[in-house]
Write a protein that holds these residues in place. Sequence first.
Motif, PDB file in Angstrom:
ATOM      1  N   THR A 477       0.431  -1.120   0.063  1.00 40.33           N
ATOM      2  CA  THR A 477       0.102  -0.012  -0.179  1.00 40.33           C
ATOM      3  C   THR A 477       1.447   0.986   0.085  1.00 40.33           C
ATOM      4  O   THR A 477       0.605   1.950  -0.630  1.00 40.33           O
ATOM      5  N   ALA A 478       1.751   1.058   0.426  1.00 44.02           N
ATOM      6  CA  ALA A 478       2.718   2.578   0.657  1.00 44.02           C
ATOM      7  C   ALA A 478       3.716   2.518  -0.321  1.00 44.02           C
ATOM      8  O   ALA A 478       3.264   3.870  -0.908  1.00 44.02           O
ATOM      9  N   ILE A 479       3.702   1.479  -1.559  1.00 40.88           N
ATOM     10  CA  ILE A 479       3.723   1.873  -2.440  1.00 40.88           C
ATOM     11  C   ILE A 479       2.756   2.620  -3.493  1.00 40.88           C
ATOM     12  O   ILE A 479       3.097   3.473  -4.780  1.00 40.88           O
ATOM     13  N   MET A 480       1.888   1.911  -3.304  1.00 37.13           N
ATOM     14  CA  MET A 480       0.654   2.574  -4.777  1.00 37.13           C
ATOM     15  C   MET A 480       0.108   3.525  -4.537  1.00 37.13           C
ATOM     16  O   MET A 480      -0.127   4.029  -5.213  1.00 37.13           O
ATOM     17  N   GLU A 481       0.273   4.173  -2.364  1.00 37.13           N
ATOM     18  CA  GLU A 481      -0.798   5.493  -2.695  1.00 37.13           C
ATOM     19  C   GLU A 481       0.136   6.528  -3.420  1.00 37.13           C
ATOM     20  O   GLU A 481      -0.706   6.858  -3.774  1.00 37.13           O
ATOM     21  N   PRO A 482       1.258   6.730  -3.022  1.00 38.18           N
ATOM     22  CA  PRO A 482       2.141   7.541  -3.859  1.00 38.18           C
ATOM     23  C   PRO A 482       1.825   7.534  -5.182  1.00 38.18           C
ATOM     24  O   PRO A 482       1.618   8.544  -5.880  1.00 38.18           O
ATOM     25  N   LEU A 483       2.098   6.218  -6.310  1.00 40.09           N
ATOM     26  CA  LEU A 483       1.332   6.244  -7.231  1.00 40.09           C
ATOM     27  C   LEU A 483       0.154   6.610  -7.813  1.00 40.09           C
ATOM     28  O   LEU A 483       0.488   6.438  -8.954  1.00 40.09           O
ATOM     29  N   LEU A 484      -0.645   6.284  -7.347  1.00 36.82           N
ATOM     30  CA  LEU A 484      -1.929   6.743  -8.104  1.00 36.82           C
ATOM     31  C   LEU A 484      -2.435   8.841  -7.658  1.00 36.82           C
ATOM     32  O   LEU A 484      -2.842   8.735  -8.309  1.00 36.82           O
ATOM     33  N   GLN A 485      -1.164   8.878  -6.191  1.00 37.29           N
ATOM     34  CA  GLN A 485      -0.806  10.031  -6.061  1.00 37.29           C
ATOM     35  C   GLN A 485      -0.729  10.799  -7.652  1.00 37.29           C
ATOM     36  O   GLN A 485      -1.212  12.098  -8.017  1.00 37.29           O
ATOM     37  N   GLN A 486       0.266  10.114  -8.152  1.00 35.22           N
ATOM     38  CA  GLN A 486       0.392  10.968  -8.724  1.00 35.22           C
ATOM     39  C   GLN A 486       0.395  10.580 -10.679  1.00 35.22           C
ATOM     40  O   GLN A 486       0.220  11.524 -11.849  1.00 35.22           O
ATOM     41  N   TYR A 487      -0.816   9.292 -10.456  1.00 37.26           N
ATOM     42  CA  TYR A 487      -0.863   8.398 -11.397  1.00 37.26           C
ATOM     43  C   TYR A 487      -3.002   8.942 -11.160  1.00 37.26           C
ATOM     44  O   TYR A 487      -3.376   7.925 -11.496  1.00 37.26           O
ATOM     45  N   PRO A 488      -3.622  10.339 -10.871  1.00 32.62           N
ATOM     46  CA  PRO A 488      -4.690   9.725 -10.583  1.00 32.62           C
ATOM     47  C   PRO A 488      -5.619   8.968 -11.615  1.00 32.62           C
ATOM     48  O   PRO A 488      -6.715   8.753 -10.794  1.00 32.62           O
TER      49      PRO A 488
END
Length: 957
Positions: A477-488
């Motif tokens: 989750t710690a990896i995916m949440e920043p990715l999702l914020q970067q590519y919403p």
Amino acid sequence: MRTSVLKYVLLITATAAVLPGMAQNKNKGRAAESVYDDAVKAMRARQYPEAIRLSRQALDLQPDFVDQQLLLGRLYQLTGQHDSARKYIRQVLTTAPRYRDAYLYAINIELAQKQYEEAECYADMALGYFNGDREFMLKKLGVMDEARKFYQGSNYANTLLDRYGADTTVQKAVTGHFLLAGSYFRKNNYNNLARDNYEKALMTDPSNQEARQALTGMDIRNNNYNAALERIEAELATHPNSYDLLMAKLEMLHELHRYPEAISLLENIIKRFPGDTRARSQQVPLRMEAAAYYTNTDPYALYASILEKNPGNQDALQKLIGLSVSRGAYREALNWINLGLKSHPDDARLLGLKADMLESDRKYTEAAMISEKLLQRQPGNTAERERLGRLYLASGREYLVQQQYPEALTAFENALRVTPADTAAPDLLANTYLLQKKPAQAVTVLDQALQQHPANARFLLKKANILADMGQYDQATAIMEPLLQQYPVNTQYSSLLQDIHLSAGRILMQHEEYEQAKRQFQAVLALQPGQPEALQYLINAESAMQQPDSALARLDQALQQDPHNRELLFKKAGILSTQHQYAAAGAILDSLRQQYPFTVKYRNAYTDNLLAAGTTAQRRQQPDSALQTFRQVLAINRKDSAALLYTINLYNGKGAYDSALVYADQGLRYYPDNAAFLEKRVVTLENKKDYSAASLAADSLLRYSNTTAHTDYADYLRSKTLKNQFGLFFLRSSYDYGTSRWYNIATAEYRHFMKRGSYAARLNYGGRTEGTGVMGEAELYYTHNRRNYSYALASYANSDVFPTARLAYSLFHTFGKSIEAELGARYLKADTSNIYSGVVSVANRFNDFYVNLRAYFISDQPHFYTSFNLTTRYYMNRDQDYLLLVAGLGTSPDDRSRLVQFPQLAGLLTRSVGTGYQKTIRYRTTLGLYGTWINQKISPTIFQNQYDIFVTVQRKF
């Protein structure tokens, strides 16, 4: 007042009008259900016209019958009536937009009519409700292929592979798409597009023969014989004995005028296939053509002859290598290169050429070894470094195909060493570890790669996937949440993050960590409000945490947005039922059951809720309420076995045995071989005391369930039908005092059992030293009611061996469940004595133990005596057998062995102790053996003893 009366009249009139309508609708619903079942049977039997007729009849009875509309649409589709089928499928989708099967039928109907745009539209609608569903994604790809939308289809095929790359069904479908596209473009002379699609098919399925053959055929038609020959040789590497491939290679060599190789190959074919006339017929023509071709014109032959005469001629060697390469004869070029390296082993140009030839021949490992040497000589040669990295990657891929994972790891590690900035090597290295089920090592490789490429989304996504599979959901989750914020807007990242939270929640639910699971599902709902699976799990978690109010509040909130969501309604009913709010749960389930009459789970849940309500009422000692509830279950499903059994038990408990029998017989009509209903019938008949019918029923039970318990029960009931009993008794008494040292009594008894007890007649024959005698006895046990019964005895003898007369009477009364009290009297005439006695006793049963204390108050004028007896029994084998222990103080008027001496013994201090064992065999034959020691004190220093042995045999008939 007049207005009020008018209102009541209108209300009564409306009610009278509505109630018949409601009943009529209910009857129509049941009739429609029955007709629907018949239509389904007709469809399965392929009787489509009859099935259509029945379906229309069902819809006439219930026009909003969704399952029937779907069935009718399906029947019209099967019979080719697509317009009619389309009409009913659309009705289903309008009423129930989440009905999955309806979308499948709709897509198939439009495909059959070649309405590709409509079919694709239905596929998109289905994916809107079932996001990422594999089956609908495959359907959409199939629609695109049918519509010849191959460009869009290829992009969609790549999306499918990204999501379901490991799924063999998806791999086959995608390979089929590229083959179909390649065939289409080839027929329309779009050769570049055709080649591109065939190569993509090979990337998905490297062993696909159709794609290889198509590419080879295209090379031949374009006179690109070298490329065709390369493909044929690559296939021969895996199928070296294929006749067709060998003949195809022969044809290519012929076209390329490589006659020496062609002749050599032809000879090899003839050796392998000696009976092949086609190959033999080419021997002479091929040689004739070769001779004509090479006559003083072939540079290859000329340079070969020069090198033969001057082996060190480098120019001739270079020419021969070049000519071989130009002809596509890479193995032949390799032979010339090896010949040159024998004399010049360190020649960098020859080594480079050899590496090229080995790479062309797919011998990547050998080529990499040579390239490694060349790079060691020239560390700054960027081109050589890139080639070496490429060779190691190619070598590793070959090892992967052959599942040689250690060798593949070594190759990829070497590639990463040579070209550390390359992203393909760590990606392949991580994949290899995953194939070996070593996710931790794969994560280590990705961490190292991310140090050099920290923003590489592909590496981050792969690492998150692996961590999630390892159960390390927090890190993923710690990896995916920043990715999702970067590519919403990236739905792939959002879907993966949801999947991670859902997986974590499921695992936590399995380990009963409900609070932590709840947070995971809440995170999913934050990403996608209303996500059905997360909502369901969240409600389950709150229910498990004993937070039904919170779960119900969440359900009510969701139902405000979607009030007709049957899954949410079903879940709410389940929670209400667990909270014992059966009425509220039943109202929801009844509505679902009526709205979806052919959905079995709603009908079963409704009846289960009623059963739970009934059993709760039963536990609360509310039998009437429980019975009413179980009757509701039987009104819905008259075959419900649980409701039938509960009803039988309740009626038995109320003493309504005839009603219990009615339901037992009803259960046996539906389940004729069911031992439970057979046993209930037996028990009910026993409760009615109809032992003859109960015994017959028990015999029937034995035919279906021949267990030890049922056999014993049948024997018990059979014994209850036997009204007569014959017994033989023998008493042997011996003494160590007086002139008469023994006393024997033999007894024959006949007993008859009646409804309220039993009566018996006995004949006693006694013998002593003084002589013998006979005594007759009559005995009666009579039951007055459930708590009272009487005992009476009368006997008469004609000699001194027995007392002249005996009379006895006792009244027994039961207090509570097990305490029994006795009050009675005795009369004994012996010699000239008339002895009167009063009897009092109390008895109690403690589980398997029985205790009785009896006191006698004896008057023998002018004397008065007392006597006490303590009797204990330990019952065994369901009360059929027992062990007996008796202790006495004094001589009682019921002691058979001392009655004849009673007047002389009554005043003596007498103590006795006895034991015995009684065994009953199949409730019919009773055997008994008892022994007693009696000690009498006749003076302060003198004691006398008596020893009794008593044997009994009794048999019912």
